[in-house]
Write a protein that holds these residues in place. Sequence first.
Motif, short mmCIF file in Angstrom:
data_model
loop_
_atom_site.label_atom_id
_atom_site.label_comp_id
_atom_site.label_asym_id
_atom_site.label_seq_id
_atom_site.Cartn_x
_atom_site.Cartn_y
_atom_site.Cartn_z
N THR A 1 45.72 33.14 19.54
CA THR A 1 44.95 34.40 19.22
C THR A 1 43.90 34.68 20.90
O THR A 1 43.80 35.86 21.02
N VAL A 2 43.58 33.72 21.65
CA VAL A 2 42.91 33.96 22.59
C VAL A 2 43.87 34.42 23.80
O VAL A 2 43.26 35.52 24.42
N SER A 3 45.00 34.15 23.60
CA SER A 3 45.98 34.93 24.77
C SER A 3 46.20 36.28 24.51
O SER A 3 46.21 37.04 25.44
N LEU A 4 46.40 36.42 23.15
CA LEU A 4 46.53 37.96 22.69
C LEU A 4 45.38 38.70 22.90
O LEU A 4 45.26 40.00 23.53
N ALA A 5 44.21 38.16 22.65
CA ALA A 5 43.18 38.76 22.86
C ALA A 5 42.60 39.14 24.21
O ALA A 5 42.19 40.11 24.53
N ASP A 6 42.89 38.29 25.10
CA ASP A 6 42.72 38.42 26.57
C ASP A 6 43.67 39.47 27.21
O ASP A 6 43.19 40.06 28.05
N LEU B 1 51.79 29.21 23.04
CA LEU B 1 52.44 30.12 24.10
C LEU B 1 53.59 30.74 23.35
O LEU B 1 53.87 31.83 23.64
N GLY B 2 54.67 29.92 23.07
CA GLY B 2 55.82 30.65 22.52
C GLY B 2 55.45 31.58 21.61
O GLY B 2 56.31 32.67 21.25
N THR C 1 42.12 28.15 32.16
CA THR C 1 41.11 27.40 31.78
C THR C 1 41.06 27.23 30.39
O THR C 1 40.71 26.23 29.58
N ILE C 2 41.69 28.05 29.65
CA ILE C 2 42.01 28.07 28.04
C ILE C 2 42.82 27.02 27.69
O ILE C 2 42.34 26.04 27.14
N ALA C 3 43.91 26.81 28.72
CA ALA C 3 44.86 25.62 28.46
C ALA C 3 44.19 24.18 28.49
O ALA C 3 44.20 23.38 27.74
N LEU C 4 43.40 24.37 29.72
CA LEU C 4 42.68 22.85 29.80
C LEU C 4 41.49 22.53 28.94
O LEU C 4 41.32 21.56 28.33
N VAL C 5 40.88 23.63 28.42
CA VAL C 5 39.83 23.43 27.38
C VAL C 5 40.61 23.23 25.90
O VAL C 5 40.01 22.15 25.17
N LEU D 1 33.93 33.72 17.38
CA LEU D 1 34.60 33.86 16.10
C LEU D 1 35.81 33.02 16.20
O LEU D 1 36.16 32.00 15.42
N LEU D 2 36.73 33.20 17.14
CA LEU D 2 37.86 32.15 17.39
C LEU D 2 37.64 30.84 17.80
O LEU D 2 38.16 29.92 17.32
N ALA D 3 36.64 30.66 18.42
CA ALA D 3 36.15 29.27 19.07
C ALA D 3 35.74 28.67 17.70
O ALA D 3 36.16 27.30 17.80
N VAL D 4 34.77 29.16 16.79
CA VAL D 4 34.45 28.61 15.63
C VAL D 4 35.66 28.02 14.85
O VAL D 4 35.72 26.95 14.21
N ALA D 5 36.47 29.13 14.54
CA ALA D 5 37.76 29.02 13.52
C ALA D 5 38.52 27.86 14.22
O ALA D 5 39.07 26.94 13.64
N GLY D 6 38.99 27.69 15.59
CA GLY D 6 39.73 26.72 16.14
C GLY D 6 38.74 25.38 15.98
O GLY D 6 39.54 24.25 15.96
#
Length: 416
Positions: A38-43, A356-357, A380-384, A288-293
């Motif tokens: 979701t974050v990749s598509l949102a970014d 990612l896939g 940074t998203i991957a590291l987080v 919202l995405l962070a809370v869901a995750g």
Amino acid sequence: MNMMAAIGVALTALRVNALRSFLAILGVIFGVMAVITTVSLADGASQAVQDQISSLGSNSLNIRAGSNNRGGRRGGAGSGTPFSSDDVDAMRNQVDVVVAASGTIDGAVTAVVDGVNWPTQITGVHPDYLEIRDWTVSDGRMFSVVDVDRSSRVAVLGQTVADELFPSGGAIGASVRLNSQPFEIIGILSERGQSSFGQDQDDIIMAPISTVRSRVVGYSRAGVRDPVQRVWVKIAAGEDMDYATEELENFLRVLRGIDPGDDDDFQVRNFAEFITAFRATETVMGLLLAVAGLITLIVGGIGIMNVMLVSVTERTREIGLRLAIGARRADIRNQFLIESVVLCSVGGVLGLLFGLGLALSIEQFAPALGVNLNVAVKPTIALVAIGASTLVGVLFGFYPAHQASRLDPITALRHE
């Protein structure tokens, strides 16, 4: 027991119960995968929208007439008294914050060259238009103020139109018929590609606004000399856009004779406001995405804790034996804690790869559904994501590890 030895023991224990270990980390895998996708598509969508807004031109404002009101019926936006080319000149010359201004008139045309035709859009503009939109001419030249004054039949082609009509090149100096009117091609615009909405920005022809108004689309409005559909202005670099917008609105109220207290009969659009509003929306969506995750990871962490408690029960005799031959309680705690962290870390890595896939698959197949999506993966998203999964391992693995370290050696050795 040193750290490397503890990690080795932990990996051995997890390998012995590989299926159970995999089932335990499914929650972590799905949690990280959902966040990454979701974050990749949102970014990617965020970057596409910002690029689209930026393509409209930096520090630019778009002005159009407001709505008319006749017999109690209100027309749509732009149906009121339009601006004129004289108004465009007044904005350019009399408003200090404005460095460039251009009117526009749009229409549909069919371009024909030696029997080859191509339906496209023609836009009549003033020469300032390219500066306002941060656009350039890659070959030839842009038409001049003299061409506008003379209503010269000259045209500048977008790259797509040039490629369709002149696949072998040689467009400059050639003649093209636009709705049966002959035009000389004097320039080719630099390529801009597709917008984030899938529109080909290079499928366009530009010509002097006076020529398009009188010879191509026949745009006229009663009581207005040389009307234009819209006005684009560029604000001087470094100027505050809110202040510039207010200055321009005040000037237009005087120019159009609007009395104090009356509503404006025009609209000024500041595209910087779109960026601000979009970023605010993006922030809310990110939360919202962070809370869901986070919720998904917590569920996965509970599964990890459950499995680790079962593991402690099954290995009670092993724990007692280790304590009996001299292992410290800290060694027992660290062993089980490392197992929990390794479980969650592996789940985080797998979730990252699957996420990612999935995101790349969506990007690849989205055009088949008529949607353009881009994936933007920030390191940074991957590291987080990996860090968050590791933290879950520490938090939810500590209690089972602590329980294991508190076992009484004699009782543990007697356990069946």
